[in-house]
Design a protein around this motif. Structure first.
Motif, PDB file in Angstrom:
ATOM      1  N   ALA A  66       0.848  -1.195   0.000  1.00 59.55           N
ATOM      2  CA  ALA A  66       0.000   0.000   0.000  1.00 59.55           C
ATOM      3  C   ALA A  66       0.882   1.243   0.000  1.00 59.55           C
ATOM      4  O   ALA A  66       1.785   1.367   0.826  1.00 59.55           O
ATOM      5  N   LEU A  67       0.629   2.128  -0.934  1.00 64.80           N
ATOM      6  CA  LEU A  67       1.327   3.415  -0.985  1.00 64.80           C
ATOM      7  C   LEU A  67       0.315   4.489  -0.646  1.00 64.80           C
ATOM      8  O   LEU A  67      -0.652   4.710  -1.384  1.00 64.80           O
ATOM      9  N   VAL A  68       0.510   5.149   0.482  1.00 67.37           N
ATOM     10  CA  VAL A  68      -0.440   6.163   0.957  1.00 67.37           C
ATOM     11  C   VAL A  68       0.120   7.546   0.649  1.00 67.37           C
ATOM     12  O   VAL A  68       1.203   7.907   1.110  1.00 67.37           O
ATOM     13  N   MET A  69      -0.624   8.316  -0.148  1.00 58.15           N
ATOM     14  CA  MET A  69      -0.191   9.639  -0.575  1.00 58.15           C
ATOM     15  C   MET A  69      -1.234  10.671  -0.156  1.00 58.15           C
ATOM     16  O   MET A  69      -2.417  10.360  -0.025  1.00 58.15           O
ATOM     17  N   GLU A 104      -4.242  15.558   7.607  1.00 60.84           N
ATOM     18  CA  GLU A 104      -4.810  14.637   8.577  1.00 60.84           C
ATOM     19  C   GLU A 104      -4.057  13.314   8.519  1.00 60.84           C
ATOM     20  O   GLU A 104      -3.431  12.981   7.517  1.00 60.84           O
ATOM     21  N   ALA A 105      -4.151  12.541   9.614  1.00 63.27           N
ATOM     22  CA  ALA A 105      -3.546  11.214   9.615  1.00 63.27           C
ATOM     23  C   ALA A 105      -4.304  10.308   8.653  1.00 63.27           C
ATOM     24  O   ALA A 105      -5.450  10.586   8.276  1.00 63.27           O
ATOM     25  N   ALA A 106      -3.668   9.218   8.256  1.00 66.62           N
ATOM     26  CA  ALA A 106      -4.234   8.336   7.224  1.00 66.62           C
ATOM     27  C   ALA A 106      -5.240   7.336   7.780  1.00 66.62           C
ATOM     28  O   ALA A 106      -5.595   6.379   7.089  1.00 66.62           O
ATOM     29  N   ASP A 107      -5.727   7.548   8.984  1.00 66.65           N
ATOM     30  CA  ASP A 107      -6.651   6.596   9.599  1.00 66.65           C
ATOM     31  C   ASP A 107      -7.918   6.406   8.781  1.00 66.65           C
ATOM     32  O   ASP A 107      -8.553   5.353   8.826  1.00 66.65           O
ATOM     33  N   GLY A 108      -8.320   7.433   8.018  1.00 67.50           N
ATOM     34  CA  GLY A 108      -9.540   7.339   7.232  1.00 67.50           C
ATOM     35  C   GLY A 108      -9.493   6.245   6.187  1.00 67.50           C
ATOM     36  O   GLY A 108     -10.539   5.723   5.788  1.00 67.50           O
ATOM     37  N   VAL A 109      -8.313   5.899   5.720  1.00 71.31           N
ATOM     38  CA  VAL A 109      -8.186   4.837   4.717  1.00 71.31           C
ATOM     39  C   VAL A 109      -7.617   3.550   5.321  1.00 71.31           C
ATOM     40  O   VAL A 109      -7.359   2.588   4.596  1.00 71.31           O
ATOM     41  N   LEU A 110      -7.420   3.523   6.635  1.00 68.02           N
ATOM     42  CA  LEU A 110      -6.799   2.373   7.288  1.00 68.02           C
ATOM     43  C   LEU A 110      -7.579   1.087   7.046  1.00 68.02           C
ATOM     44  O   LEU A 110      -7.006   0.067   6.649  1.00 68.02           O
ATOM     45  N   ALA A 111      -8.901   1.124   7.274  1.00 72.22           N
ATOM     46  CA  ALA A 111      -9.705  -0.092   7.115  1.00 72.22           C
ATOM     47  C   ALA A 111      -9.622  -0.610   5.688  1.00 72.22           C
ATOM     48  O   ALA A 111      -9.499  -1.816   5.452  1.00 72.22           O
ATOM     49  N   VAL A 122       3.862   1.947   2.572  1.00 73.64           N
ATOM     50  CA  VAL A 122       4.746   3.100   2.432  1.00 73.64           C
ATOM     51  C   VAL A 122       3.898   4.351   2.613  1.00 73.64           C
ATOM     52  O   VAL A 122       2.906   4.543   1.907  1.00 73.64           O
ATOM     53  N   MET A 123       4.273   5.177   3.580  1.00 79.38           N
ATOM     54  CA  MET A 123       3.583   6.440   3.828  1.00 79.38           C
ATOM     55  C   MET A 123       4.410   7.552   3.194  1.00 79.38           C
ATOM     56  O   MET A 123       5.501   7.871   3.668  1.00 79.38           O
ATOM     57  N   ALA A 124       3.911   8.118   2.099  1.00 83.01           N
ATOM     58  CA  ALA A 124       4.636   9.194   1.411  1.00 83.01           C
ATOM     59  C   ALA A 124       3.786  10.452   1.452  1.00 83.01           C
ATOM     60  O   ALA A 124       2.673  10.459   0.942  1.00 83.01           O
ATOM     61  N   SER A 125       4.302  11.499   2.052  1.00 82.83           N
ATOM     62  CA  SER A 125       3.572  12.763   2.219  1.00 82.83           C
ATOM     63  C   SER A 125       2.254  12.539   2.942  1.00 82.83           C
ATOM     64  O   SER A 125       1.270  13.230   2.693  1.00 82.83           O
ATOM     65  N   ALA A 126       2.214  11.564   3.827  1.00 86.63           N
ATOM     66  CA  ALA A 126       1.021  11.286   4.630  1.00 86.63           C
ATOM     67  C   ALA A 126       1.438  11.092   6.077  1.00 86.63           C
ATOM     68  O   ALA A 126       2.569  10.684   6.365  1.00 86.63           O
ATOM     69  N   MET A 127       0.523  11.394   6.980  1.00 88.60           N
ATOM     70  CA  MET A 127       0.837  11.366   8.409  1.00 88.60           C
ATOM     71  C   MET A 127       0.567   9.992   9.006  1.00 88.60           C
ATOM     72  O   MET A 127      -0.485   9.396   8.779  1.00 88.60           O
ATOM     73  N   LEU A 128       1.531   9.504   9.780  1.00 87.77           N
ATOM     74  CA  LEU A 128       1.382   8.237  10.487  1.00 87.77           C
ATOM     75  C   LEU A 128       0.882   8.518  11.896  1.00 87.77           C
ATOM     76  O   LEU A 128       1.566   9.148  12.696  1.00 87.77           O
TER      77      LEU A 128
END
Length: 340
Positions: A66-69, A104-111, A122-128
């Motif tokens: 998963a690549l989170v942008m 915002e943190a990426a929790d909205g797409v976590l599920a 991979v978290m790229a330009s996204a908050m952990l």
């Protein structure tokens, strides 16, 4: 209905074992050239296509990363997506991209991420966030932060690796260069206030100015957005005396600032105002900008990200932080060195 060929059918035609067929279609698996050739020929003749989803049920590995942008507006990140995807594909993994909100943190797409049984993130330009770090840690899913370091204490810092440029050193280089070229009223154009990249670049910039007996003349926040950087530039120049230089936390904002300086305020770059950015996106070299900037070296950053992720997907290893040196690229947006 036409029957769908099975792996056993391919094995029978190729006169090999079913496990040999499985190894042939498993990235990185050991199989002889002769066996691979026979299996591929039989598969083509039968019209056989391996079922990756079925194989993942057996191996319990999806081979999906998963690549989170959250910041595709910046021209730096499309380069990252392309190079990282190619690198991971060469290792037998496929990239599934998710978009989160930038501030915002990426929790909205976590599920949604975890529904795909991804092998890594991979978290790229996204908050952990702490909750995302905790959930991934519990599931044994390694996380690598690209161009970002979480400011969380405890779990998040110990459960996620990171790959960044030496943002602090880059900030110091920007300050040193501007002072050497005779600028004294130097402003900083910040990105997001909670972004580790912007914070580290600013910290290095402040320390670099202090080493020359100076401090930041003025400061505004562009939030890494083009329109935000334009408005922040107007704010910086709304008071007298105006700055004589700007260090922007990335090229995207530096280019926005240059447009305002030249087209709205009728100032000449670099005589009236010097500008330095950070990233070295392709547009920075365009003839209409020729922006002096700190280059983030994409290739070694992507290589380090893929290496960390693959190592940690293969075995339980301690997370690591990798810092890649940045490089000063001087063009025409600051005064030239005086000769003599």
């Amino acid at each position: 209905m036409k029957s769908v060929p099975r792996a056993q059918d391919v094995a029978n035609l190729a006169q090999v074992s079913q496990s040999a067929v499985s190894r042939t279609f498993t990235p990185g698996a050991s199989v002889s050239d002769d066996t691979r050739r026979k299996v591929l020929a039989a598969a083509q003749k039968l019209g056989y296509r391996p079922n990756a989803l079925a194989r993942s049920l057996i191996t319990r590995r999806s081979r999906i990363v998963a690549l989170v942008m959250s910041y595709l507006e910046n021209q730096f990140y499309p380069l990252v997506i392309e190079k990282l995807s190619r690198k991971l594909q060469a290792e037998g993994y496929h990239v599934l991209m998710f978009i989160s909100e930038m501030d915002e943190a990426a929790d909205g797409v976590l599920a949604e991420i975890l529904q795909y049984q991804v092998d890594g993130v991979v978290m790229a330009s996204a908050m952990l966030s702490e909750s995302l770090a905790q959930r991934c840690s519990d599931l044994g899913v390694p996380v690598v932060q690209f161009n970002r370091i979480s400011d969380l204490r405890g779990l998040a810092r110990h459960s996620a690796s990171s790959v960044t440029s030496d943002n602090y050193a880059g900030g110091r280089l920007a300050a040193k260069l501007l002072v050497e070229r005779g600028y004294r009223h130097i402003a900083f154009l910040a990105g997001l206030e909670d972004s580790s990249t912007s914070l580290e670049r600013e910290r290095g910039f402040v320390d670099g100015l202090a080493a020359s007996g100076l401090s930041v003349f003025r400061r505004a926040v562009g939030r890494y957005r083009f329109d935000g950087a334009q408005e922040a530039t107007r704010e910086l120049f709304a008071q007298e005396p105006p700055p004589d230089a700007i260090f922007a936390a990335n090229d995207h904002m530096a280019i926005a600032a240059m447009d305002v300086l030249r087209l709205e305020l009728n100032l000449e770059i670099p005589r009236d105002v010097g500008v330095i950015g950070f990233d070295d996106v392709p547009e920075a070299a365009w003839g209409s900008y020729r922006l002096t900037t700190l280059r983030q070296c994409v290739e070694p950053m992507v290589d380090a990200t893929a290496r960390l992720l693959c190592e940690q997907m293969a075995a339980e290893l301690c997370p690591r932080d990798v810092v890649v040196p940045c490089e000063l690229i001087e063009r025409a947006s600051i005064r030239q060195r005086q000769r003599g």
